[in-house]
Design a protein around this motif. Sequence first.
Motif, PDB file in Angstrom:
ATOM      1  N   ASN A 111      -3.397 -13.916  -6.419  1.00 23.19           N
ATOM      2  CA  ASN A 111      -4.153 -13.740  -7.427  1.00 23.19           C
ATOM      3  C   ASN A 111      -3.323 -13.863  -8.832  1.00 23.19           C
ATOM      4  OD1 ASN A 111      -2.626 -11.425  -7.661  1.00 23.19           O
ATOM      5  ND2 ASN A 111      -4.330 -10.176  -6.909  1.00 23.19           N
ATOM      6  N   GLN A 141       0.968  -1.245   0.033  1.00 22.21           N
ATOM      7  CA  GLN A 141      -0.218  -0.060  -0.155  1.00 22.21           C
ATOM      8  C   GLN A 141       0.746   1.308  -0.106  1.00 22.21           C
ATOM      9  OE1 GLN A 141      -2.423  -1.156   3.388  1.00 22.21           O
ATOM     10  NE2 GLN A 141      -4.013  -2.148   2.061  1.00 22.21           N
ATOM     11  N   ASP A 145       2.663   1.574  -3.467  1.00 26.60           N
ATOM     12  CA  ASP A 145       1.725   1.332  -4.718  1.00 26.60           C
ATOM     13  C   ASP A 145       2.218   0.114  -5.411  1.00 26.60           C
ATOM     14  OD1 ASP A 145      -0.546   1.800  -6.376  1.00 26.60           O
ATOM     15  OD2 ASP A 145       0.363   2.981  -7.276  1.00 26.60           O
ATOM     16  N   THR A 195      -3.920 -11.581   0.877  1.00 22.25           N
ATOM     17  CA  THR A 195      -4.587 -11.277  -0.382  1.00 22.25           C
ATOM     18  C   THR A 195      -5.741 -10.453  -0.164  1.00 22.25           C
ATOM     19  OG1 THR A 195      -3.841 -13.535  -1.552  1.00 22.25           O
ATOM     20  CG2 THR A 195      -5.740 -12.359  -2.369  1.00 22.25           C
ATOM     21  N   GLU A 196      -6.400 -10.971   0.970  1.00 18.60           N
ATOM     22  CA  GLU A 196      -7.670 -10.191   1.224  1.00 18.60           C
ATOM     23  C   GLU A 196      -7.384  -8.715   2.045  1.00 18.60           C
ATOM     24  OE1 GLU A 196     -11.569  -9.047   1.989  1.00 18.60           O
ATOM     25  OE2 GLU A 196     -10.839 -10.744   1.024  1.00 18.60           O
ATOM     26  N   VAL A 227      -4.933  -6.708   0.863  1.00 18.66           N
ATOM     27  CA  VAL A 227      -4.855  -5.930  -0.173  1.00 18.66           C
ATOM     28  C   VAL A 227      -5.622  -5.949  -1.251  1.00 18.66           C
ATOM     29  CG1 VAL A 227      -2.100  -6.015   0.483  1.00 18.66           C
ATOM     30  CG2 VAL A 227      -2.956  -7.316  -1.375  1.00 18.66           C
ATOM     31  N   SER A 228      -6.839  -6.357  -1.032  1.00 18.22           N
ATOM     32  CA  SER A 228      -7.779  -6.509  -2.095  1.00 18.22           C
ATOM     33  C   SER A 228      -8.235  -5.245  -2.711  1.00 18.22           C
ATOM     34  CB  SER A 228      -8.836  -7.495  -1.657  1.00 18.22           C
ATOM     35  OG  SER A 228      -9.731  -6.785  -0.770  1.00 18.22           O
ATOM     36  N   ASP A 229      -7.996  -4.200  -2.259  1.00 14.17           N
ATOM     37  CA  ASP A 229      -8.531  -2.916  -2.557  1.00 14.17           C
ATOM     38  C   ASP A 229      -7.170  -2.180  -3.427  1.00 14.17           C
ATOM     39  OD1 ASP A 229      -6.746  -2.576  -0.525  1.00 14.17           O
ATOM     40  OD2 ASP A 229      -7.913  -0.598   0.282  1.00 14.17           O
ATOM     41  N   THR A 230      -6.144  -2.842  -3.640  1.00 16.72           N
ATOM     42  CA  THR A 230      -5.155  -2.442  -4.624  1.00 16.72           C
ATOM     43  C   THR A 230      -5.220  -3.216  -5.819  1.00 16.72           C
ATOM     44  OG1 THR A 230      -3.460  -3.911  -3.756  1.00 16.72           O
ATOM     45  CG2 THR A 230      -3.713  -2.257  -2.408  1.00 16.72           C
ATOM     46  N   ASP A 231      -4.273  -2.928  -6.726  1.00 15.61           N
ATOM     47  CA  ASP A 231      -4.295  -3.759  -7.963  1.00 15.61           C
ATOM     48  C   ASP A 231      -2.808  -4.489  -7.918  1.00 15.61           C
ATOM     49  OD1 ASP A 231      -2.377  -1.791  -8.421  1.00 15.61           O
ATOM     50  OD2 ASP A 231      -2.945  -0.982 -10.493  1.00 15.61           O
TER      51      ASP A 231
END
Length: 400
Positions: free
Chosen positions: A321, A265, A268, A288-289, A291-295
């Motif tokens: 992922n 985060q 980036d 994974t969960e 940082v799920s709001d990142t790409d």
Amino acid sequence: MTLLTDVQLRPVLDSRGNATVEADVTTEDGGFGRAAAPSGASTGEYEAIELPARESIEKTTEHALPHLEGEVDVNHQRDVDNALHEADGTGNFSEIGANSAVAISMAAAKAGADSNGVPLYKHLGGAFRGENFPIPFGNVIGGGEHAKDATDIQEFLGAPVGAPTIEDAVFANANLHATVGDILDERGVGAGKGDEGAWAPPISDADAFEIMEEAVTRVEEDVGFEIRFGLDVAASEMYEDGEYVYSDTTRSPEEQIEYMADLIQDYDLIYCEDPLDENDFEGTAELTEAVSDTDCRLCGDDLFVTNVSRLQEGIDTGAGNTILIKPNQIGSMSDTMDAIELAVRNGYETVISHRSGETEDTTIAHIAVATDAGFIKTGAVAGERTAKLNELMRIADRAA
């Protein structure tokens, strides 16, 4: 039908000066393919087994070649690879060696392409779509198992995500590599290079992040498009007695998850490979969960080892992922493609990858194009690395 008629195996040098296996495959109509197996330094516990090159050649010549020469059709890759598996009989190529197996498998695919008069990526069922090219990750700062007395994190990788062409992307990574070297010089930090040609300075991970940010900013201003960066943590190499051992601290699994999430985060990061131990599916799922709001592409290398069973476990637990794809990790082209297909069906991205001990072989460039992979790891400099990058640019040029 195009019969495979002859296989020649020989030891050749890899980029570390070690012996690896090269295979020449010839078909009944004069088709020819040559391929060489790479080898890893930071290797997963569950990888296919590599034998010493000369031992592998001897065993493969005895046990596998009689099942290949005059027996299999190079237009049916799975028949070639099934013959290799049957001759080996172990499930992980520990009898004949994954180095001979993957060299033959890749060479047979090239021979089939040659017989049909098409590039390998087309023989594998792919097409170059121009704007959709695999973004190359360039290893520009390295440590871990690839370079001693350098960073704990194994790889800091440039990612020219905004490049309009593969050529622009390739040269942006080369620019980034040179710029990191310039910054190290400006700071009076001497640095050799690691196995993959990355700078290996005696600096902390925190300093490496600072240098990467500065280098990315400079190169973005020069090239005029977005560049980001990512990591190969290779956390299994740090994992000892239930803790992650860094040069200046230790972290519990829970602390490692929090640390990795913060890095993703704060910087980036577009990519984070093997942030946890190779057996920690549940922890990887937790990260994974988180940082799920990142790409960020949270990628399994040692976690998945290009193995469909390992990948399925990751899918079932929600671990990661993205999967790193290394043909020599699993030992054949068919097994490699099976892992890619399973990943794509389940929404995982794929990164086609080199190894730290490489050859001039360019098969992975064709696999990346054939499967429409989002990314490819090749390194940024050194001849065995640039061989793959140059091949990507040749493919794009021919397809233009």
